[in-house]
Write an enzyme that holds these catalytic residues in place. Sequence first.
Site, mmCIF file in Angstrom:
data_model
loop_
_atom_site.group_PDB
_atom_site.id
_atom_site.type_symbol
_atom_site.label_atom_id
_atom_site.label_comp_id
_atom_site.label_asym_id
_atom_site.label_seq_id
_atom_site.Cartn_x
_atom_site.Cartn_y
_atom_site.Cartn_z
ATOM 1 N N LYS A 150 -7.875 -7.019 -1.065
ATOM 2 C CA LYS A 150 -7.349 -8.252 -0.506
ATOM 3 C C LYS A 150 -8.063 -8.722 0.636
ATOM 4 O O LYS A 150 -9.146 -7.901 1.056
ATOM 5 C CB LYS A 150 -5.994 -8.043 0.182
ATOM 6 N N CYS B 297 -0.152 -4.645 8.549
ATOM 7 C CA CYS B 297 -0.371 -4.953 6.943
ATOM 8 C C CYS B 297 0.896 -4.423 6.174
ATOM 9 O O CYS B 297 1.131 -4.765 5.223
ATOM 10 C CB CYS B 297 -1.769 -4.163 6.592
ATOM 11 N N ASP C 182 -4.050 0.170 2.579
ATOM 12 C CA ASP C 182 -5.086 0.375 3.559
ATOM 13 C C ASP C 182 -5.409 1.577 4.092
ATOM 14 O O ASP C 182 -5.872 1.746 5.449
ATOM 15 C CB ASP C 182 -5.206 -0.768 4.476
#
Length: 209
Positions: free
Chosen positions: A108, A153, A8
Amino acid sequence: MKCLLLVDIQNGFCSGGNLAVPHGEDVVPVANRLIAEGRYDLVVASQDWHPADHGSFASQHPGKKPFEMGTLSGKPQMLWPDHCVQGTRDAQFHPGLNFAGIDHIQRKGENREVDSYSAFRDNDHAALTGLSGYLARARVGTLDICGLATDYCVKATALDAKAMMPGVDVRFIADASRGIDPAGVQAAIAEMAAAGVRIMTSRDVLAER
């Protein structure tokens, strides 16, 4: 087979983003250096890719504000600012990231009914992203994980890698990651280490032969 998994590294989690991690953009040059050194057979990047009405957004819960606890599909849920909405600049990878060096992108967080911190599966563990299968087919034996944010994450991705990919050496690269809360970062690193994730630095990785 050695793989680098970038978690990310998107505008939304860097300065000026809708859910900025303090100094999140500092991971970009470290990630680029890891890519440029050619130590990895495969480079994968995960990408938060939320619909505009994602249920983890505080805006979808009347009377709630970002960073308050709420519920999503009957389970406790941290409510976030709207972030990384599909097709927006917030969801794009940081412009400084060596995008040409990335071999595979794993999106995702597309299901509005459940949050998805991990690059491997949704938070309820009911739906897989397909990443574990992709890495297994590539015969990855060492998986180095870094990115944003350490205490959410990145941690979830590393723990799922250990749980879902037995026999793979899973490593967390600390200086190529940043977190939201300093205490949360320390707790996340301790949790990853307890699960068998090896804690590394980029210098450790680049020193390997």
